[in-house]
Design a protein around this motif. Structure first.
Motif, PDB file in Angstrom:
ATOM      1  N   LEU A 136       0.828  -1.207   0.000  1.00 17.50           N
ATOM      2  CA  LEU A 136       0.000   0.000   0.000  1.00 17.50           C
ATOM      3  C   LEU A 136       0.865   1.261   0.000  1.00 17.50           C
ATOM      4  O   LEU A 136       0.562   2.232  -0.708  1.00 17.50           O
ATOM      5  CB  LEU A 136      -0.951  -0.007   1.194  1.00 17.50           C
ATOM      6  CG  LEU A 136      -2.040  -1.080   1.150  1.00 17.50           C
ATOM      7  CD1 LEU A 136      -2.754  -1.170   2.492  1.00 17.50           C
ATOM      8  CD2 LEU A 136      -3.011  -0.831   0.012  1.00 17.50           C
ATOM      9  N   ILE A 140       0.667   4.149  -2.827  1.00 21.92           N
ATOM     10  CA  ILE A 140       0.385   5.550  -2.464  1.00 21.92           C
ATOM     11  C   ILE A 140       1.517   6.438  -2.976  1.00 21.92           C
ATOM     12  O   ILE A 140       1.269   7.497  -3.567  1.00 21.92           O
ATOM     13  CB  ILE A 140       0.172   5.689  -0.940  1.00 21.92           C
ATOM     14  CG1 ILE A 140      -1.162   5.029  -0.545  1.00 21.92           C
ATOM     15  CG2 ILE A 140       0.197   7.158  -0.524  1.00 21.92           C
ATOM     16  CD1 ILE A 140      -1.366   4.877   0.959  1.00 21.92           C
ATOM     17  N   ILE A 145      -2.885   4.930  -5.487  1.00 20.99           N
ATOM     18  CA  ILE A 145      -3.894   5.067  -4.428  1.00 20.99           C
ATOM     19  C   ILE A 145      -3.721   6.476  -3.852  1.00 20.99           C
ATOM     20  O   ILE A 145      -2.593   6.951  -3.701  1.00 20.99           O
ATOM     21  CB  ILE A 145      -3.692   4.003  -3.318  1.00 20.99           C
ATOM     22  CG1 ILE A 145      -3.950   2.591  -3.871  1.00 20.99           C
ATOM     23  CG2 ILE A 145      -4.610   4.269  -2.127  1.00 20.99           C
ATOM     24  CD1 ILE A 145      -3.663   1.479  -2.874  1.00 20.99           C
ATOM     25  N   GLN A 148      -3.005   8.779   1.931  1.00 23.31           N
ATOM     26  CA  GLN A 148      -3.763   8.531   3.156  1.00 23.31           C
ATOM     27  C   GLN A 148      -2.881   7.764   4.127  1.00 23.31           C
ATOM     28  O   GLN A 148      -1.895   7.168   3.719  1.00 23.31           O
ATOM     29  CB  GLN A 148      -5.041   7.755   2.859  1.00 23.31           C
ATOM     30  CG  GLN A 148      -4.813   6.404   2.189  1.00 23.31           C
ATOM     31  CD  GLN A 148      -6.105   5.798   1.694  1.00 23.31           C
ATOM     32  OE1 GLN A 148      -6.919   5.378   2.505  1.00 23.31           O
ATOM     33  NE2 GLN A 148      -6.292   5.775   0.382  1.00 23.31           N
ATOM     34  N   VAL A 150      -1.388   4.840   6.038  1.00 25.07           N
ATOM     35  CA  VAL A 150      -1.296   3.433   5.640  1.00 25.07           C
ATOM     36  C   VAL A 150      -1.815   2.487   6.727  1.00 25.07           C
ATOM     37  O   VAL A 150      -2.476   1.493   6.420  1.00 25.07           O
ATOM     38  CB  VAL A 150       0.161   3.089   5.252  1.00 25.07           C
ATOM     39  CG1 VAL A 150       0.329   1.594   5.012  1.00 25.07           C
ATOM     40  CG2 VAL A 150       0.574   3.874   4.017  1.00 25.07           C
ATOM     41  N   LEU A 153      -5.629   1.855   6.739  1.00 27.33           N
ATOM     42  CA  LEU A 153      -6.015   1.165   5.505  1.00 27.33           C
ATOM     43  C   LEU A 153      -5.570  -0.292   5.539  1.00 27.33           C
ATOM     44  O   LEU A 153      -6.327  -1.199   5.159  1.00 27.33           O
ATOM     45  CB  LEU A 153      -5.412   1.888   4.295  1.00 27.33           C
ATOM     46  CG  LEU A 153      -5.772   1.326   2.921  1.00 27.33           C
ATOM     47  CD1 LEU A 153      -7.279   1.298   2.708  1.00 27.33           C
ATOM     48  CD2 LEU A 153      -5.074   2.135   1.830  1.00 27.33           C
ATOM     49  N   THR A 154      -4.378  -0.526   6.034  1.00 25.85           N
ATOM     50  CA  THR A 154      -3.863  -1.899   6.160  1.00 25.85           C
ATOM     51  C   THR A 154      -4.773  -2.720   7.069  1.00 25.85           C
ATOM     52  O   THR A 154      -5.145  -3.853   6.734  1.00 25.85           O
ATOM     53  CB  THR A 154      -2.428  -1.887   6.724  1.00 25.85           C
ATOM     54  OG1 THR A 154      -1.591  -1.161   5.836  1.00 25.85           O
ATOM     55  CG2 THR A 154      -1.888  -3.291   6.895  1.00 25.85           C
ATOM     56  N   LEU A 156      -7.921  -2.169   7.875  1.00 20.47           N
ATOM     57  CA  LEU A 156      -9.245  -2.350   7.257  1.00 20.47           C
ATOM     58  C   LEU A 156      -9.218  -3.479   6.228  1.00 20.47           C
ATOM     59  O   LEU A 156     -10.086  -4.358   6.234  1.00 20.47           O
ATOM     60  CB  LEU A 156      -9.720  -1.049   6.610  1.00 20.47           C
ATOM     61  CG  LEU A 156     -10.241   0.016   7.554  1.00 20.47           C
ATOM     62  CD1 LEU A 156     -10.373   1.351   6.843  1.00 20.47           C
ATOM     63  CD2 LEU A 156     -11.592  -0.421   8.132  1.00 20.47           C
ATOM     64  N   LEU A 157      -8.233  -3.450   5.346  1.00 17.60           N
ATOM     65  CA  LEU A 157      -8.160  -4.490   4.312  1.00 17.60           C
ATOM     66  C   LEU A 157      -7.849  -5.863   4.908  1.00 17.60           C
ATOM     67  O   LEU A 157      -8.460  -6.862   4.524  1.00 17.60           O
ATOM     68  CB  LEU A 157      -7.121  -4.120   3.260  1.00 17.60           C
ATOM     69  CG  LEU A 157      -7.495  -2.975   2.332  1.00 17.60           C
ATOM     70  CD1 LEU A 157      -6.338  -2.638   1.396  1.00 17.60           C
ATOM     71  CD2 LEU A 157      -8.741  -3.318   1.535  1.00 17.60           C
ATOM     72  N   LEU A 191     -10.118   1.809  -4.441  1.00 14.18           N
ATOM     73  CA  LEU A 191      -9.000   2.549  -3.847  1.00 14.18           C
ATOM     74  C   LEU A 191      -8.187   3.317  -4.890  1.00 14.18           C
ATOM     75  O   LEU A 191      -7.482   4.259  -4.557  1.00 14.18           O
ATOM     76  CB  LEU A 191      -8.054   1.590  -3.115  1.00 14.18           C
ATOM     77  CG  LEU A 191      -8.601   0.881  -1.891  1.00 14.18           C
ATOM     78  CD1 LEU A 191      -7.598  -0.152  -1.399  1.00 14.18           C
ATOM     79  CD2 LEU A 191      -8.913   1.878  -0.804  1.00 14.18           C
TER      80      LEU A 191
END
Length: 194
Positions: A136, A140, A145, A148, A150, A153-154, A156-157, A191
């Motif tokens: 990610l 980014i 992407i 934001q 990381v 987001l990490t 969440l995924l 994303l």
């Protein structure tokens, strides 16, 4: 390596092999240490010389399973040159690898229950979450992407994929894996920047 060290390692590997089969088949709670040592052909003393407890033995089995899943994901992702394809292929490989019943039971069902969420998450972060965060961060940085943080987001995924793998374990519908993979592809595609 001395003969004694070689014997110790063979015993350790046999205990891991037998325990993994038993834990995958029946679950941690249904397997006794007596069954493990009998199946491995060793004494309880030999087991306790290598592992402090049944939970310690399970932790070693879980680490082995997580490492293998991580290696599968990395091998699949690394087969691609494009960073976006590496991310999506790795995420899809995680879902596919975690559909194996033994993997699901050890890694996703018994893992958090036996070790507790904090320790389980720490193990998960050392294996798959770290690689996901690196992918990610790269995307980014490349503008694929939107910028934001990381870490959220990490998580969440990773949480979404772990939950999807748990759901797949109980689904029983052969279409569930391709349907879940398609949903994951749509989630990941959202994303991407314009």
């Amino acid at each position: 390596m001395s003969i004694r060290a070689q014997q110790r390692e063979r015993t350790r590997q046999e205990l891991l092999r037998v325990s993994r089969l038993l834990f995958a088949d029946r679950g941690y709670g249904a397997v006794s240490l007596a069954e493990i040592v009998e199946a491995a052909g060793v004494t309880k003393g030999a087991l306790y010389h290598l592992f402090a407890s049944k939970a310690d033995l399970f932790r070693a089995v879980l680490e082995q399973v997580q490492r293998e899943v991580g290696e599968t994901v990395a091998r699949t992702a690394d087969a691609h040159d494009d960073p976006w394809t590496r991310l999506t292929a790795g995420c899809q490989a995680f879902l596919a690898a975690s559909t194996a019943p033994g993997v699901q039971r050890i890694m996703l069902v018994d893992g958090p229950a036996v070790l507790g969420w904090s320790e389980w998450r720490a193990l998960d972060e050392r294996t798959s979450a770290r690689h996901l965060a690196e992918a990610l961060t790269e995307l980014i940085g490349a503008g694929v992407i939107a910028p934001q943080p990381v870490a959220p987001l990490t998580h969440l995924l990773s949480g979404a994929m772990n939950e999807a793998a748990l759901w797949l374990a109980s689904s029983g519908d052969p279409a569930s894996l391709p349907d879940t993979q398609a949903a994951l592809a749509r989630l990941l595609e959202a994303l991407r920047t314009g």
